[in-house]
Design a protein around this motif. Structure first.
Motif, short mmCIF file in Angstrom:
data_model
loop_
_atom_site.label_atom_id
_atom_site.label_comp_id
_atom_site.label_asym_id
_atom_site.label_seq_id
_atom_site.Cartn_x
_atom_site.Cartn_y
_atom_site.Cartn_z
N SER A 108 2.96 -2.01 -15.77
CA SER A 108 1.75 -1.88 -15.74
C SER A 108 0.85 -1.93 -14.20
N GLU A 109 1.51 -2.73 -13.42
CA GLU A 109 1.05 -2.74 -11.98
C GLU A 109 1.15 -1.44 -11.32
N ILE A 110 2.38 -0.79 -11.49
CA ILE A 110 2.73 0.67 -10.97
C ILE A 110 1.83 1.39 -11.51
N ASP A 111 1.51 1.59 -12.78
CA ASP A 111 0.75 2.37 -13.45
C ASP A 111 -0.66 2.63 -12.93
N LYS A 112 -1.12 1.33 -12.73
CA LYS A 112 -2.61 0.95 -12.31
C LYS A 112 -2.48 1.46 -10.91
N GLY A 113 -1.54 1.17 -9.89
CA GLY A 113 -1.41 1.61 -8.54
C GLY A 113 -1.42 3.16 -8.58
N TYR A 114 -0.63 3.79 -9.51
CA TYR A 114 -0.66 5.24 -9.35
C TYR A 114 -1.93 6.07 -9.89
N ARG A 115 -2.81 5.27 -10.89
CA ARG A 115 -3.88 5.99 -11.27
C ARG A 115 -5.07 5.77 -10.30
N SER A 116 -4.86 4.69 -9.47
CA SER A 116 -5.64 4.44 -8.28
C SER A 116 -5.32 5.46 -7.40
N TYR A 117 -4.26 5.67 -7.18
CA TYR A 117 -3.86 6.91 -5.98
C TYR A 117 -4.38 7.96 -6.42
N LEU A 118 -3.98 8.45 -7.52
CA LEU A 118 -4.62 9.65 -8.30
C LEU A 118 -6.05 10.12 -8.05
N SER A 119 -6.72 8.84 -8.12
CA SER A 119 -8.25 8.99 -8.14
C SER A 119 -8.88 8.80 -6.61
N GLY A 120 -7.92 8.59 -5.66
CA GLY A 120 -8.24 8.92 -4.31
C GLY A 120 -8.75 7.40 -3.81
N LYS A 121 -8.23 6.44 -4.56
CA LYS A 121 -8.66 5.08 -3.80
C LYS A 121 -7.23 4.51 -3.39
N GLY A 122 -6.37 5.22 -3.15
CA GLY A 122 -4.95 4.76 -2.38
C GLY A 122 -5.19 4.68 -1.00
N LYS A 123 -4.28 3.98 -0.41
CA LYS A 123 -4.31 3.60 1.05
C LYS A 123 -3.19 4.07 1.59
N SER A 124 -3.25 4.56 2.79
CA SER A 124 -1.88 5.03 3.50
C SER A 124 -0.72 3.89 4.03
N THR A 125 0.50 4.07 4.04
CA THR A 125 1.40 3.06 4.61
C THR A 125 0.71 2.40 5.90
N GLU A 126 0.18 3.26 6.65
CA GLU A 126 -0.18 2.54 7.92
C GLU A 126 -1.50 1.70 7.97
N GLU A 127 -2.30 2.05 6.85
CA GLU A 127 -3.38 1.42 6.74
C GLU A 127 -2.86 -0.36 5.96
N VAL A 128 -2.02 -0.15 5.32
CA VAL A 128 -1.37 -1.24 4.59
C VAL A 128 -0.47 -2.13 5.73
N PHE A 129 0.21 -1.33 6.51
CA PHE A 129 1.12 -2.23 7.42
C PHE A 129 0.26 -2.63 8.49
N ALA A 130 -1.04 -2.12 8.87
CA ALA A 130 -1.96 -2.70 9.84
C ALA A 130 -2.68 -3.83 9.30
N LYS A 131 -2.79 -3.88 8.12
CA LYS A 131 -3.50 -4.96 7.40
C LYS A 131 -2.59 -6.24 7.40
N TYR A 132 -1.47 -6.05 7.20
CA TYR A 132 -0.55 -7.25 7.04
C TYR A 132 0.25 -7.44 8.37
N GLY A 133 -0.14 -6.65 9.47
CA GLY A 133 0.62 -6.89 10.82
C GLY A 133 1.80 -6.40 10.93
N ILE A 134 2.22 -5.46 10.26
CA ILE A 134 3.59 -4.93 10.27
C ILE A 134 3.84 -3.95 11.13
#
Length: 97
Positions: free
Chosen positions: A71-97
């Protein structure tokens, strides 16, 4: 099923009327309660899960977790398809990785 060495005893409290009704049903199948419970324990160990028909909500914890993950994977995929996804760089930056 194989013959088990019965080297442990387990007792539990239950309703007397329920137990008597169960004994009649089990006896009709030419079993005794000990054999029935040992067969159940063997199945639980063999399948590494409690049979679904014995669970209150008909799904094991493992099945519920897998459903939740899908369910969570599907929710994330639907979010990505609608343009609400974030790049890995944005996520890594958010968590200081």
């Amino acid at each position: 099923m194989s013959t088990l060495t019965k080297n442990s005893q387990f007792s539990f409290r239950t309703n007397a009327e329920l137990l008597e009704k169960a004994k009649i049903i089990v006896k009709y199948e030419n079993l005794d309660m000990t054999t029935l419970f040992n067969n159940l324990l063997e199945k639980v160990v063999e399948q590494e899960s409690v049979p679904a028909l014995l669970l209150d909500n008909e799904k094991s914890q493992r099945e519920r977790t897998i459903d939740e993950l899908y369910s969570e994977i599907d929710k994330g995929y639907r979010s990505y398809l609608s343009g609400k996804g974030k790049s890995t760089e944005e996520v890594f930056a958010k968590y200081g990785i």
